[in-house]
Motif scaffolding. Sequence first.
Motif, mmCIF file in Angstrom:
data_model
loop_
_atom_site.group_PDB
_atom_site.id
_atom_site.type_symbol
_atom_site.label_atom_id
_atom_site.label_comp_id
_atom_site.label_asym_id
_atom_site.label_seq_id
_atom_site.Cartn_x
_atom_site.Cartn_y
_atom_site.Cartn_z
ATOM 1 N N THR A 82 0.922 -1.136 0.000
ATOM 2 C CA THR A 82 0.000 0.000 0.000
ATOM 3 C C THR A 82 0.884 1.089 0.000
ATOM 4 O OG1 THR A 82 -0.469 0.172 2.344
ATOM 5 C CG2 THR A 82 -1.709 -1.321 1.173
ATOM 6 N N GLN A 130 -0.668 -1.796 3.073
ATOM 7 C CA GLN A 130 -1.607 -2.915 3.006
ATOM 8 C C GLN A 130 -1.186 -3.924 1.952
ATOM 9 O OE1 GLN A 130 -5.243 -0.777 2.380
ATOM 10 N NE2 GLN A 130 -5.790 -0.766 4.547
ATOM 11 N N GLU A 190 -15.996 -5.231 -4.275
ATOM 12 C CA GLU A 190 -14.720 -5.054 -4.967
ATOM 13 C C GLU A 190 -14.397 -6.251 -5.856
ATOM 14 O OE1 GLU A 190 -11.333 -3.520 -2.907
ATOM 15 O OE2 GLU A 190 -12.567 -2.494 -1.414
ATOM 16 N N VAL A 248 -18.932 1.480 -4.598
ATOM 17 C CA VAL A 248 -17.778 1.047 -3.804
ATOM 18 C C VAL A 248 -17.056 2.248 -3.202
ATOM 19 C CG1 VAL A 248 -15.653 -0.298 -3.850
ATOM 20 C CG2 VAL A 248 -17.556 -0.950 -5.321
ATOM 21 N N TYR A 249 -16.918 3.309 -3.991
ATOM 22 C CA TYR A 249 -16.205 4.498 -3.508
ATOM 23 C C TYR A 249 -16.925 5.138 -2.321
ATOM 24 C CZ TYR A 249 -13.902 9.079 -3.609
ATOM 25 O OH TYR A 249 -13.210 10.214 -3.279
ATOM 26 N N GLU A 285 -18.332 3.636 0.028
ATOM 27 C CA GLU A 285 -17.990 2.869 1.225
ATOM 28 C C GLU A 285 -16.546 3.091 1.655
ATOM 29 O OE1 GLU A 285 -18.882 -1.204 0.584
ATOM 30 O OE2 GLU A 285 -21.048 -0.900 0.372
ATOM 31 N N THR A 286 -15.641 3.149 0.679
ATOM 32 C CA THR A 286 -14.219 3.252 1.016
ATOM 33 C C THR A 286 -13.752 4.690 1.132
ATOM 34 O OG1 THR A 286 -13.571 3.182 -1.322
ATOM 35 C CG2 THR A 286 -13.760 1.079 -0.170
ATOM 36 N N SER A 315 -8.854 7.385 -0.652
ATOM 37 C CA SER A 315 -7.790 6.671 0.062
ATOM 38 C C SER A 315 -6.481 6.832 -0.688
ATOM 39 C CB SER A 315 -8.135 5.183 0.195
ATOM 40 O OG SER A 315 -7.044 4.472 0.762
ATOM 41 N N THR A 343 -3.995 3.272 -0.892
ATOM 42 C CA THR A 343 -4.173 2.174 -1.857
ATOM 43 C C THR A 343 -3.890 2.593 -3.293
ATOM 44 O OG1 THR A 343 -6.540 2.690 -2.026
ATOM 45 C CG2 THR A 343 -5.882 1.016 -0.414
ATOM 46 N N LEU A 392 -9.240 2.009 -6.084
ATOM 47 C CA LEU A 392 -10.586 2.550 -6.228
ATOM 48 C C LEU A 392 -10.597 4.066 -6.359
ATOM 49 C CD1 LEU A 392 -12.505 0.270 -3.737
ATOM 50 C CD2 LEU A 392 -12.928 0.476 -6.181
ATOM 51 N N THR A 393 -9.662 4.736 -5.699
ATOM 52 C CA THR A 393 -9.628 6.187 -5.789
ATOM 53 C C THR A 393 -9.314 6.636 -7.209
ATOM 54 O OG1 THR A 393 -8.944 6.340 -3.472
ATOM 55 C CG2 THR A 393 -8.590 8.273 -4.838
#
Length: 895
Positions: free
Chosen positions: A24, A27, A622, A657-658, A660-661, A664, A667, A686-687
């Motif tokens: 990450t 991560q 995801e 999804v974005y 929820e996350t 970031s 990542t 995802l970002t």
Amino acid sequence: MELTEDKLEAVGARNGRKRVLQCTAMQIFIHVIVFCVFTASLCLLVYYIPDRSSIDGTQSPLLPFTTPQKTHLPTSLPVNTYSQSTAEYITAKPTTDTDQIGRLPRFVQPRRYLLNIRPFLYEDDVMYSLLNRSSTFDGWVRIEIECIESTNEITLHADPTLTLHASPTVIGLDTSNDDDILDSFSLVPQYHFLVLRLVHNLQPRKHYEVYIQYSGLMEGTTGFYVSEYNNKKGEKRLTGTTQMEGTYARRTLPCFDEPDLKASFDVEIEHRSDMIALSNGMELSTVELDDHWSRTVFKRVAAMPTFLLAMVVHDFQNISVVNEDGCLIRVWMQPDFMEDADVALNKSKMIQEYYASLLDMKYSLDKLDHVGVKDMAGAMENWGLIIYNERKLRDADNQFITHELGHQGGSIAFMMKHFLDDGVFEQGVQNYLKERAFKNANVDHLWQELTYADKDNGKHNMKKIMDTWTLQAGVPLVTINRTVSNTLIVTQERAYFGFMQLPQPFRERYYIPLTYVHRSAPSTPAKLFLEPDNNETLINVEGAADEDWYLANYLQTGYYYVNYDSENWQRILDQAKIDPLVFSFQNRRGLISQTWDLSFKDIVPREIYMKLKQYFWNSTKEAVLTFDLYDLNLIADRGRASRPFLQKTILEKVNHVYMETGWSETTLIDPTVTPRSHTVMEELDLTSLACWYDNSDCVSRADGLFQEMITNPITASKWRPALRSLVLCNGVRHGGQVEWDLVWKLMHDATDYMEKTRFGVSLTCSTNITALNDFVASLLDSSNELDVIIIIKSLSANPIGRDLAWRYVQTHWDWLCARYAHDPLAMTDLIEAITSFFHTRSKLQELIDFSAARDLGRLRHRYDFGSAEFNIRRNIQWIDHFSYQEERFIKIKDY
């Protein structure tokens, strides 16, 4: 061979016949580390190549040989000794064993090399060179050998680029008589053999010494070669570095260049006094020889194969740390890049200490150097001296340090870990590493140690089991059908998913550690082994009700596909619709992944895959999105009519999804190191996806950061590279001419190769095809200042730039091959990236014609078009079979 004894005295005692001894985004990182626990058994399979001590090898011809000459020859030396050599070219004696053609005979084996080498990098070094030119080196080597079987020949490797300056000598070490026993020598050029004929036979178990003085060329990117970079002042600086893996050690010294022929190494490097020398071992001393040259002597390194020999002569700086076991860890970079060294050093220390704990084994050398050089394909895990492409080392958020320290991996090892009892796998690996340390090893030695570790537990015969996995390509497909009540009939066959089918002369079935659960006991797996000799296996599912579903490969710990009877598939779908969390996350993702592949082969209906995506969406967003991105982009690329709707569908899914996350930065994946891709991915950024598909929150945040970057560049320069890449891409993509011009100027003003490439990659995010055309047209003029392949791959990930990228490669293929001659794999990856979304027969034919029209000659094997062709055929199959079905399904489903 050219004999130049008149120059031998000029280098004095340096060339004399004295015997001289002298771990990450964090991560991502944690994910990789945890995975390595399960795969540590393979870490020496790269290093320890199978034992081949019984190989007879290709026998050298007896005649004609060249008798050593002691004549005084001119000082003007040819670049290639073989063009005017006194040794004749010889055709090798044929052998009926095709596996051993070109292999060295095993009559003698090396025990120790004493290597002295002096590189001539700059023009003011030339006056000292025996070849009278820069980018060359002079050297001598003393090889201690042991006679295994009586013979009157010694055969070793010497690349045609080496120039020998005098006749080799061979003396006995076990007697007081040190007379030269060489009678004659000759060459077998097709195998790079140097054959030494002796006046009498060598005696078994006796030791001898071969001495050879020579020069070589530092050209290309293999062997001992020159890497060039420009510092921030614009000054050209040269580095001497090595890449021995393959068969390139023989370009650096005459040697026994086969992996199982290990020997210890004593290395001395004579280098300019204003430069630093590194090798595998710790430096013991550096002494000045005169006002230009110094000699650095390194600690002896225990037995290793020639492909792990490493040397770097450089003007870099370093930072260092000593780990818990007292090992010195250093990171070396160009002085201008030292601000990037801290993260790499800390990560290396962490990983190395982790492996020491995991394997119950200290790192066996006093030091471990990590060095970044400009001209390097990726990285090379040399013992004690890991050499990286400088971009890979500078971006310590990526997985290269983990990869090169561990150099291991595989789903099969993961499976072994889980079918063996707790602790057995780890104990077997530890025993294997300790038992085979500094010895030759093959995979059977690992199976022996795992079998021994398991003797009081599962009592598995690991060789019997694992040979069915390691000696054949493909993957098992397990088919399970319910008969009466709760009896299952299980069969297996070998199948191919995601790669071309290659006929193999092995059995078609495997020893498979099968696990399974059912609705009445969804987290209590039963276990058994499927055996290859059984055509089918009957299972009585105890405790299951008649209406239960059953599911194999619990937690996806096995490396095999599973298909079920239609009734069981329906029961799985019913359960997924009612309560998907009954299935583990691993099995939810596994069901999506496997049905995606199985539907490609028409083994299961596509509808099963699409319904599983729908039912698992809320709990496994995801995982579903990784496959949706591929499917939806492929449909959208099919034609303009459906593109707006499908782009909207993708945005809706990414938004879910974005939300929820959220934003970031941990990542983010840096596209300068790992180019953007819209294929099925293991990890989602995802970002970046949210910004790419115009999520308003993401775009707003990135736009704000872009303005901050422009107004406060000093602060922005300290952001993580992946964040800077995201902000720059967003600024270009959602900006106008002003933003384009700003990033264009930043690219042209940048002096750092990696930063210039980062700005270039960001420009490929543009939605202005005219601007992209102008940019691509300028790449040839700036090719030495940035990474063109990374930029073209990034361009191909932009839908409006895909055809432009393909035309560029078609037009400039020869230029690209020459520019990246050191990294043919990068060219193959480029072709695969550009063609990853080709899905028409006309595009397939374009690739086939392009490949056929390239006159690559003997280099054709370096550029693999077959994989790209296979992927296009898969895409065509997908479009033909599933695109309209998928599009209709998307339009009527809301998930």
